[in-house]
Design a protein around this motif. Structure first.
Motif, mmCIF file in Angstrom:
data_model
loop_
_atom_site.group_PDB
_atom_site.id
_atom_site.type_symbol
_atom_site.label_atom_id
_atom_site.label_comp_id
_atom_site.label_asym_id
_atom_site.label_seq_id
_atom_site.Cartn_x
_atom_site.Cartn_y
_atom_site.Cartn_z
ATOM 1 N N VAL A 164 0.866 -1.175 0.000
ATOM 2 C CA VAL A 164 0.000 0.000 0.000
ATOM 3 C C VAL A 164 0.900 1.221 0.000
ATOM 4 O O VAL A 164 1.744 1.384 0.890
ATOM 5 N N VAL A 165 0.747 2.074 -1.006
ATOM 6 C CA VAL A 165 1.657 3.207 -1.147
ATOM 7 C C VAL A 165 0.904 4.392 -1.745
ATOM 8 O O VAL A 165 0.066 4.221 -2.634
ATOM 9 N N ARG A 166 1.165 5.580 -1.230
ATOM 10 C CA ARG A 166 0.458 6.769 -1.698
ATOM 11 C C ARG A 166 0.712 7.038 -3.170
ATOM 12 O O ARG A 166 -0.214 7.347 -3.932
ATOM 13 N N ALA A 167 1.954 6.949 -3.603
ATOM 14 C CA ALA A 167 2.313 7.310 -4.971
ATOM 15 C C ALA A 167 2.963 6.131 -5.682
ATOM 16 O O ALA A 167 3.719 5.376 -5.071
ATOM 17 N N TYR A 168 2.668 6.018 -6.962
ATOM 18 C CA TYR A 168 3.241 4.951 -7.778
ATOM 19 C C TYR A 168 3.246 5.451 -9.223
ATOM 20 O O TYR A 168 2.332 6.162 -9.632
ATOM 21 N N HIS A 206 2.150 -4.577 3.339
ATOM 22 C CA HIS A 206 3.288 -3.687 3.583
ATOM 23 C C HIS A 206 2.882 -2.260 3.252
ATOM 24 O O HIS A 206 2.588 -1.943 2.093
ATOM 25 N N ALA A 207 2.820 -1.394 4.273
ATOM 26 C CA ALA A 207 2.555 0.033 4.053
ATOM 27 C C ALA A 207 3.880 0.719 3.775
ATOM 28 O O ALA A 207 4.782 0.715 4.616
ATOM 29 N N HIS A 208 3.978 1.326 2.590
ATOM 30 C CA HIS A 208 5.271 1.833 2.144
ATOM 31 C C HIS A 208 5.494 3.302 2.457
ATOM 32 O O HIS A 208 6.547 3.843 2.174
ATOM 33 N N ASP A 209 4.504 3.977 3.022
ATOM 34 C CA ASP A 209 4.741 5.329 3.535
ATOM 35 C C ASP A 209 3.925 5.497 4.804
ATOM 36 O O ASP A 209 2.915 4.826 5.013
ATOM 37 N N ILE A 210 4.372 6.390 5.673
ATOM 38 C CA ILE A 210 3.818 6.460 7.020
ATOM 39 C C ILE A 210 2.552 7.304 7.099
ATOM 40 O O ILE A 210 1.830 7.260 8.100
#
Length: 210
Positions: free
Chosen positions: A6-10, A94-98
């Motif tokens: 899970v990531v805000r930007a991609y 996996h959360a890739h940003d806090i």
């Protein structure tokens, strides 16, 4: 093994976070992991697609240009949580940003019995104080400096991070400095902290289960 990032930007969104997330996802996919990515939608990009062997879900957000507004953040988090719930058969999340990803994954963890990892490459309070140019704030005070600032918003952010550290199964700082701050200043149990610097993330095995 199935891993959901899970990531805000991609990509095609420009930025270091997205570029690193893409590299990690593709490298893990090449190693035989079944990779799914949940991220924000961006104009011109498909809602769902296969990026090589990585399944991409791009979720609704209000604005590409004002992505940190309260409305946009709230809508995106709700969309992320819904999608995480729909992909709950993953082995690891996996959360890739806090920020947005971290909050969404931690919310979804409340009803999904799977290991959840959080990449600690930034600090909510530090980023808030720096972005808002908070009165008497000096970024040179580093992470330790965030502990002395007391306001309504910083208190909320400190509580959110404490919620993270209590609920995530593994916290992955990307520097020795971040690891030491988590353990020594934020009282995160050392057993929950594993140093994983950016240059090593794509090579690290996610077969280690909590």
């Amino acid at each position: 093994m199935k891993i959901c990032m899970v990531v805000r930007a991609y990509p095609p969104r420009i930025g270091g976070t997205g570029a690193l997330a893409q590299r990690i996802s593709q490298e893990l996919s090449n190693k035989g992991f079944e990779m799914t990515v949940i991220t924000q939608r961006i104009k011109g990009a498909p809602k769902t697609e296969m990026d090589d062997k990585v399944k991409i879900y791009r979720e609704f957000n209000v604005s590409d240009t004002n992505e940190f507004s309260f409305l946009n953040t709230s809508v995106s988090i709700m969309a992320f949580v819904k999608r995480i719930a729909q992909t709950k058969n993953q082995d690891i999340f996996h959360a890739h940003d806090i920020s947005m990803a971290g909050f969404s994954a931690c919310s979804a963890k409340e009803f999904i019995d799977r290991p959840f990892f959080l990449k600690y490459g930034g600090d909510l309070v530090f980023e808030y104080l720096s972005i808002k140019n908070y009165k008497n704030w000096d970024p040179r005070d580093n992470l330790e400096g965030t502990l002395k600032y007391k306001s309504g918003m910083t208190s909320i952010l400190h509580k959110i991070q404490k919620w993270y550290f209590n609920n995530y199964d593994l916290i992955l700082p990307d520097s020795e400095y971040g690891r030491d701050h988590l353990i020594n200043n934020l009282n995160v149990p050392s057993a929950k902290v594993k140093l994983l610097v950016n240059g090593e993330i794509g090579r690290a095995s996610c077969r280690e289960r909590v």
